[in-house]
Design a protein around this motif. Structure first.
Motif, mmCIF file in Angstrom:
data_model
loop_
_atom_site.group_PDB
_atom_site.id
_atom_site.type_symbol
_atom_site.label_atom_id
_atom_site.label_comp_id
_atom_site.label_asym_id
_atom_site.label_seq_id
_atom_site.Cartn_x
_atom_site.Cartn_y
_atom_site.Cartn_z
ATOM 1 N N ASP A 143 0.801 -1.223 0.000
ATOM 2 C CA ASP A 143 0.000 0.000 0.000
ATOM 3 C C ASP A 143 0.837 1.278 0.000
ATOM 4 O OD1 ASP A 143 -2.557 -1.314 0.121
ATOM 5 O OD2 ASP A 143 -1.982 -1.925 2.137
ATOM 6 N N ASN A 191 -0.012 -7.698 -4.788
ATOM 7 C CA ASN A 191 -0.888 -8.309 -3.788
ATOM 8 C C ASN A 191 -0.102 -8.669 -2.536
ATOM 9 O OD1 ASN A 191 -3.488 -8.448 -5.101
ATOM 10 N ND2 ASN A 191 -2.495 -9.856 -6.524
ATOM 11 N N TRP A 195 -25.126 -8.488 3.125
ATOM 12 C CA TRP A 195 -24.456 -8.358 1.826
ATOM 13 C C TRP A 195 -25.168 -9.217 0.778
ATOM 14 C CZ3 TRP A 195 -18.437 -8.911 2.754
ATOM 15 C CH2 TRP A 195 -18.021 -7.947 3.717
ATOM 16 N N HIS A 199 -15.330 -11.332 -3.761
ATOM 17 C CA HIS A 199 -13.868 -11.325 -3.677
ATOM 18 C C HIS A 199 -13.300 -10.065 -4.320
ATOM 19 C CE1 HIS A 199 -10.008 -13.157 -3.005
ATOM 20 N NE2 HIS A 199 -9.667 -13.008 -4.272
ATOM 21 N N LYS A 200 -12.839 -9.128 -3.469
ATOM 22 C CA LYS A 200 -12.242 -7.885 -3.983
ATOM 23 C C LYS A 200 -10.917 -7.661 -3.267
ATOM 24 C CE LYS A 200 -16.848 -6.135 -4.674
ATOM 25 N NZ LYS A 200 -17.987 -5.674 -3.869
ATOM 26 N N ASP A 212 -8.224 -6.143 -3.906
ATOM 27 C CA ASP A 212 -7.638 -4.800 -3.863
ATOM 28 C C ASP A 212 -8.237 -3.964 -2.736
ATOM 29 O OD1 ASP A 212 -9.873 -5.261 -5.448
ATOM 30 O OD2 ASP A 212 -9.701 -3.317 -6.449
ATOM 31 N N GLN A 213 -9.455 -4.337 -2.310
ATOM 32 C CA GLN A 213 -10.058 -3.624 -1.168
ATOM 33 C C GLN A 213 -9.871 -4.415 0.124
ATOM 34 O OE1 GLN A 213 -14.186 -2.726 -2.193
ATOM 35 N NE2 GLN A 213 -13.529 -2.368 -4.292
ATOM 36 N N LYS A 214 -9.028 -5.458 0.075
ATOM 37 C CA LYS A 214 -8.815 -6.350 1.217
ATOM 38 C C LYS A 214 -10.131 -6.982 1.678
ATOM 39 C CE LYS A 214 -4.392 -5.210 2.864
ATOM 40 N NZ LYS A 214 -3.964 -3.890 2.381
ATOM 41 N N GLN A 215 -10.944 -7.325 0.719
ATOM 42 C CA GLN A 215 -12.164 -8.062 1.035
ATOM 43 C C GLN A 215 -12.109 -9.377 0.270
ATOM 44 O OE1 GLN A 215 -16.069 -6.051 0.679
ATOM 45 N NE2 GLN A 215 -16.713 -7.904 -0.388
ATOM 46 N N TYR A 216 -12.428 -10.465 0.984
ATOM 47 C CA TYR A 216 -12.265 -11.775 0.372
ATOM 48 C C TYR A 216 -13.593 -12.530 0.322
ATOM 49 C CZ TYR A 216 -7.578 -10.225 1.261
ATOM 50 O OH TYR A 216 -6.451 -9.456 1.289
ATOM 51 N N GLN A 246 -8.114 -15.288 1.168
ATOM 52 C CA GLN A 246 -7.002 -14.359 1.381
ATOM 53 C C GLN A 246 -5.705 -15.023 0.901
ATOM 54 O OE1 GLN A 246 -6.260 -13.486 5.543
ATOM 55 N NE2 GLN A 246 -4.971 -15.273 5.747
ATOM 56 N N GLN A 297 -14.342 -8.156 6.519
ATOM 57 C CA GLN A 297 -13.451 -8.318 5.372
ATOM 58 C C GLN A 297 -13.649 -9.618 4.615
ATOM 59 O OE1 GLN A 297 -9.833 -7.177 7.670
ATOM 60 N NE2 GLN A 297 -9.330 -6.041 5.812
#
Lengths: 306, 437
Positions: A160, A167, B163, B186-187, B189-193, B249, B266
């Protein structure tokens, strides 16, 4: 007296308890003086080693009341014919070579750096020792958290902040990185010990050597190469040997940090305690002992030249 | 003359001082061994708040009976290794709280006291126990029980109902829905899995895997006790999980990751036992969370664990009596409910009279879930496990579990990118070795 009639039958004890000459008296004293050491060494070193060797020749049963079954060299044959053992051996070699070199070189560099005069030197020397003196379990958890893929600081900085990686990576638990993490961790943990030993020796090198060299016009690099390093040779060689012995058998640091680093000691532990093959576990440690002792003897002869 | 005796005395003292401590060290002279009023209790409840309660109960027991109980917490993944070390050292604890696989393994090795367990079960009435837990702890030939069932949990997918509603997705009760939802949420890049299931070499991986496999009728053993792990159904399960692992993750994960990510908004779905219920109450997430305990593919599967209290076989009648008394004490209504309320909803009672009692329901978490809690508890009756097929018990599954064979193969497949067939072959070969031992 009863005791006397018993000792009559044993000439050795007779001379021990009824000394006739002065030299016999001295011999008796000698035996008594070394007795505690002999007993201690027998009890805590010799007995466990012999017991382990015996275990390695048996198929140990789980029930405590049933004895083991003698199987000869079967355990050893199983061990050396298992490709996993050789895989673990390879991992152990990589782990040991890199950590011994890394920890010793880093310790040497830091010792040379902190051997100069500057303000706060004592504090700096104290801080360097921290990784070595902190309890292992607490730093392992700190590292695990530091390198956690989602919450860890390392990934936050790499992904970040600096955008070096796309990743986050699970550094500690991914099989690709776990070994290197364990090596990195061990170098960081063990270098203060090398530092401590080296700086102790550094301070005992007579100042006059350097003064003489300066008169001859030697620069810092020449002084390091021609005076410091030759003086440190035996300290560094002994350090490397000790670290080699310790890290070749390293278990706690590796096993606590990651379950993905299969060094031989972890392999032996799993064989003995999750697979319940106590006999094979013992055979592995006996094999390890053989390999290690041959290395040590060779090293002492060729490098230390004792 | 005097001097000689002095020397002899000195040597004797020296020898004694050297051998006596080492005798204690090697386990010969331990006073615990023959002390009838002292027993050791191993529990897998390692959280300090739970230990407080257990130690409180042990203290109460000591006050009532004069029997001292040493409570030893053992981490679940370390249990097998500690157990074999204790066995080797002849230091098995008198009472152990452990899952059915371990009970079966020890029972099969002849280390557990079947008669004592039967006495305790009968003293509370065999009919009061749920049938499922009783069957799972029973001796292979059906004659008696290796241990007294104590409590149990049910596993399933906990998911963000809010959700799912917003996205118009159906509850993750079958393979298609799970995969669809995992992809959708699953995103990285937003730290959501998308989902968390076990991909580490540990017990959690086997537990989550079991539900997938059983819902596809894939088994480890068939009714004849033959190893049938390498089946087309199992291969399909491996392939499906390899695909599903793309939506987790990075790196291998375990229950701890699932819990942290879920409570931190998350992850959309994660496998967990009913132990998460009190956390959800604490985080005010009960309303937002759904629980899919049943998974359907070619058939329906529920997974969970039954934990029992075992009494170790011993030569000492007094010890056996003391252990029996302690197990009975823990099953006594008031103590039992106090124990279960350590992890309300997580630990479910195995006795009907307790599940239906007012005192048991009188708890913040359990009352929030209302009837759902009773429904979850009754789920203990249909738990499917690899070690139990058609009422038959296969104790070798305990050994397979102890060596994390399944978790190991999943881990190799998802982390080293092995083909599903390769991972399956790898696990099958290891299982063959274990079965043939």
């Amino acid at each position: 007296m009863g005791a006397e009639s018993k000792t009559d039958e044993l000439p050795f004890f007779k001379s021990l308890f009824n000394p006739e000459t002065k030299s016999q008296k001295e011999a008796r004293l000698g035996y008594f003086l070394i007795f505690p050491t002999v007993a201690l060494v027998t009890g805590v070193i010799l007995y466990p080693i012999l017991y382990n060797l015996w275990l390695s020749l048996t198929k140990v049963s789980l029930g405590p009341s049933q004895g083991g079954e003698f199987v000869g060299l079967a355990n050893y044959i199983d061990v050396v014919s298992d490709p996993q053992f050789w895989g673990a051996m390879g991992t152990t070699l990589i782990y040991t070579v890199t950590t011994v070199a890394g920890a010793t070189l880093l310790g040497l560099a830091v010792a040379l750096l902190l051997n100069r005069e500057f303000i706060g030197r004592a504090l700096a020397r104290g801080v360097v020792l921290l990784p070595y003196v902190v309890p292992i379990i607490s730093i392992v958890f700190a590292w695990k958290y530091l390198f956690n893929p989602v919450f860890g600081m390392a990934n936050f900085v790499l992904v970040d902040v600096l955008h070096l990686l796309e990743n986050p990576v699970n550094w500690v638990e991914s099989p690709q990185y776990a070994l290197w993490m364990a090596i990195f961790f061990e170098i960081w943990r063990a270098f203060p010990f090398a530092f401590l030993m080296i700086i102790a020796k550094l301070q005992s090198i007579p100042k006059t050597y350097y003064e003489a060299a300066e008169i001859d016009g030697a620069n810092w690099w020449q002084k390091t190469l021609k005076i410091t390093l030759p003086q440190l040779k035996f300290v560094i060689a002994s350090l490397a040997l000790l670290r080699w012995i310790w890290n070749f058998n390293k278990f706690s640091e590796v096993y606590l940090l990651s379950k993905q680093v299969n060094v031989v000691s972890v392999y032996a532990y799993e064989k003995a305690f999750s697979a319940y093959q106590h006999g094979q576990g013992a055979a592995i440690s006996a094999t390890l002992f053989l390999i290690l002792i041959s290395f040590v003897l060779l090293y002492v002869k060729k490098v230390l030249k004792w | 003359m005097k001097k000689r005796w002095l020397v002899t005395l000195m040597v004797m003292t020296l020898v004694l001082s050297l051998t006596v401590p080492s005798a204690a060290f090697f386990g010969f002279g331990d006073d615990d061994e023959d002390e009838p009023t002292k027993i050791t209790y191993w529990t897998t409840q390692v959280e300090s708040s739970r230990l407080e309660v257990i130690k409180g109960l042990a203290k109460k027991f000591t006050e009532e009976t004069g029997i001292e109980v040493k409570v030893v917490p053992v981490e679940e993944n370390d249990f097998s290794t500690k157990l074999s070390a204790a066995q080797a050292g002849n230091k098995l604890p008198q009472v152990m709280e452990m899952g059915v696989q371990k009970i079966l393994r020890l029972g099969n090795a002849g280390l557990l006291d079947i008669e004592a367990a039967g006495d305790v079960i009968n003293s509370y009435g065999r009919d009061d126990f749920y049938q499922g837990p009783l069957e799972m702890t029973q001796v292979a030939n059906g004659d008696g029980n290796y241990a007294v069932p104590f409590h149990g949990w049910v596993q399933g997918i906990w998911y963000r109902e809010d959700w799912f509603e917003e996205a118009g997705l159906e509850a993750p009760t079958n393979w298609e829905n799970i995969l669809k939802a995992a992809k959708h949420f699953h995103k990285p890049d937003q730290k959501q899995y998308g989902i968390i299931f076990g991909t580490k070499k540990d017990a959690y991986a086997r537990q989550t895997f079991t539900q997938f496999a059983l819902s596809n009728d894939a088994r480890v053993f068939n009714e004849e006790g033959e190893l049938v792990y390498n089946s087309p159904e199992m291969l399909e399960t491996y392939k499906y999980l390899k695909d599903l692992a793309n939506y987790t993750q990075p790196g291998p994960e375990t229950w701890r990751d699932g819990r942290n990510l879920f409570l931190n908004d998350q992850v959309a779905m994660m496998f967990y036992s009913t132990y998460i219920m009190s956390d959800l109450v604490g985080e005010n997430m009960v309303e937002k969370t759904g629980f899919a305990s049943k998974m359907e593919h070619s058939s329906a599967a529920t997974f969970g664990q039954v934990v029992g209290l075992s009494i170790t076989s011993t030569n000492s009648d007094a010890k056996e009596e003391a252990a029996k008394k302690f197990v009975k004490f823990l099953h006594d209504k008031k103590n039992y409910i106090e124990f279960l309320h350590m992890a309300p909803g997580g630990m479910n009672p195995v006795r009907k009279s307790i599940a239906q009692s007012k005192e048991y329901k009188d708890n913040k978490t359990i009352s929030v879930y209302g009837d759902k809690a009773t429904e979850i508890a009754s789920g203990l009756d249909n738990i499917g496990k690899f070690g139990f097929v058609g009422g038959k018990v296969f104790p070798k599954m305990g050994d397979i579990g102890a060596r994390y064979v399944i978790g190991d193969s999943i881990n190799q497949m998802t982390e080293r990118d092995w083909e599903a067939q390769k991972a399956l072959d790898y696990a099958t070969n290891k299982m063959k070795e274990i079965v043939n031992e």
